[in-house]
Structure formats: structure tokens, C-alpha cells
Design a protein around this motif. Sequence first.
Motif: not given
Length: 371
Positions: A220-230
Motif C-alpha cells: 500500500k505504497k500510496d497510503s499515509y504510511l509512506f507519506d514523507p510528511k507523516q
Amino acid sequence: MIKIMMHGCNGKMGRMITEIVKNDENAVITAGVDTYTETPNDYPVFDSVEKCTEDADVVIDFSNAGAVDSLLDYCVDKKLPVVLCTTGLSEEQLAKAEKAAEKTAVLKSANMSLGINLLLKLLKDDDIEAVYIAVPHYEHKKWIIEAIKHHKAVLCEKPLVLKSEDIDEINQYVKEYQGYCLEAFKTKFNNGFNHLKEDLKLIGKLKSIEANFCFDGTDKKDSYLFDPKQGGALNDVGSYVVGFVLALVDAPVESVESHIEKENEIEMNFKATLNFKNEVQGKVEGSINYNKERYALIKGEKGEIYVPMFNRVVEYTIHLENEVMQKTYPIEGDDMTLEIQALINHNQSTHTLQDSKKLQETIERIREEAK
């Protein structure tokens, strides 16, 4: 044709504006700036505005508050107009934007999201007494403060904030407005955890605690887990393992040893040892890129306690020299029931803002010691 620099190009709004500009014959994006540079774009992307080598007539900014100071300095230096759409700016940053506007064109936009404007409307509703905040992590502080200023009690998902210093600011608003703010750290809000704390005396003097929370979210690379901001393992599961250990050890952390593995600047996994002043050792592990059986193991001089799924304590096994005890405490309601009850009663004794700050400070120490 207007040449645009898209600041925060790989965020949701940055990508949306990129698509809009593609269909505009009078504008073109000549460069992007984003800490995450791996997303394919039709223009060069730089990880900081200072490194940008492309010409632009204007900057459109949808980044984060941490990037705004350097952006304003850059725009003033280059006499480059900027449309400032980033939210959550501090009073100091808003003042800096006004000062920058004396030397170059600065348009400070209100938040354009329909959802955000609906939230603002709801906060003004006198019939609403409390709110649960589950916006992106980097927006927590802004909405906590906004809610407190509107006299709403606040229950906010973990992590409460991404910087420990922000909790001091939140606490100031709590005092000024006689407000209430609680981090939704559900591990401590269940009967099983309360019984576990009581049963620690059965294993004698505490020696060590191990806890891990590991799962593979790489599909799930498009999830928040991989958001650089959070995103990243420390921001997501760090609260569970670190908070569990801190809640059971009645002593300050004396030193930290840690290791973090990153991919594209995202903290994929971490391991850390917390050495407490009372000689207890806490070993914590978290991951968003591999699976592992989730458990905690608490060791004392007279025995040990095994806790499966420790972030929601339902059962645990006490191993003593001549006895094994199985304890079971089913969750009544769901795992948010006691948090919500605490919110209704304005009870903050279970998990205080100081507890939240200590938790975030320890996470920051893990991050710092891994460098």
C-alpha cells in the motif's frame, strides 16, 4: 506562458495541480520541490528549493509548515512571487510571510478543501461539545488548537503531534481556554492493561520489557504510511511499543541505543534499547515492511509475563517458578470505549499531556541516536 514552480509537488494537492496545468496552454510547471523525489513527473524535482536550477515566474506552495521558512527566504532573495497555500503555519511564520510581502508578491490563500471548511463550520456549532481528530498527523496541532479555541473537548488519534515541543503549545491553550485534550492511546485505556500493571508485583523486581509491532504494509505504497510528511514506522507503530514500555517503568530513560532502516527517507523499521535509571531495560521494535508475531515479554526476578497483542491487552500468561497463570479480560464495548468515557468525564489521569510529551520525546531520542 507562465512558468510555475510546484512546491510540494508530490503531495495530494501538488499532484492535482500538476494534472490541471497539463491541460492549460498558458502555463507550464518547470520544476517541482518535494522531499520525496521518487514519484515520476514530467519536470525535474528537487529535494529542497535551494537546489532548484530551473526558471520560474511564480511558486505555488502546497507543502508543509516545516518547509515554508526556507521557501519564503528563497522567494525574497529571488524576488519570486509565491502563492502560499500551506496550512498550519505558526504566528511567527505568518508574520514572516507578511514581512516577505514587503519585498515580493505573497498571496496567502485560505485552505481550499471542502472538508476543512466543513470542519471550521462544525467547530462553530454550539451544540457540538467534543471532537475526535483523525486528520493527517502533521495537521493535528492546528486542529487541536482550533478546537480548544472553540471550547471543544478534544480526543486526538496517536501520535498526538510529530514534535514534542508542540505539546507545550497545546498545553498553553488548554490552560488559557480551560480546555481538554487527550491522546487516543488505547493501550492504556483497557481493563486488561490495568490488571497487567497490578500483576507485575508477582514477578518481583522488574528487569526488562520487550515489545514489537511489525507488519508489512509495502503493498500500500500510496497510503499515509509512506507519506514523507507523516509516515514511517516510528510515527505509526512507535507509539505502541514505546508507550507500552514507558507506562510500565516508573523511572526516567537514562540512555537510548537505536537503529533505523530507511527507504526513500521513510523509516521502514526500527529497533531500540531504552536504558532506564532504575536499571530496567526496554527493547522495542517496529516495522512497516516485514511481519512478526506481535507480543510483549516482561521479565522480573521471580518470573515473566507473556502478553500477545499487547497494544490491546485481552489476555496474558504469568510464568512463575512453580506456577503458570492465564489471565483473560475481554474488552467491554470496543477498544475506544474507555477513551470516549474519559473524554466525556474530562478525565486525564490515565494518560496526561505530560505522558504524551514523554512518549514523543523518547521517539525523538530513538530517531536522534540512530543518526
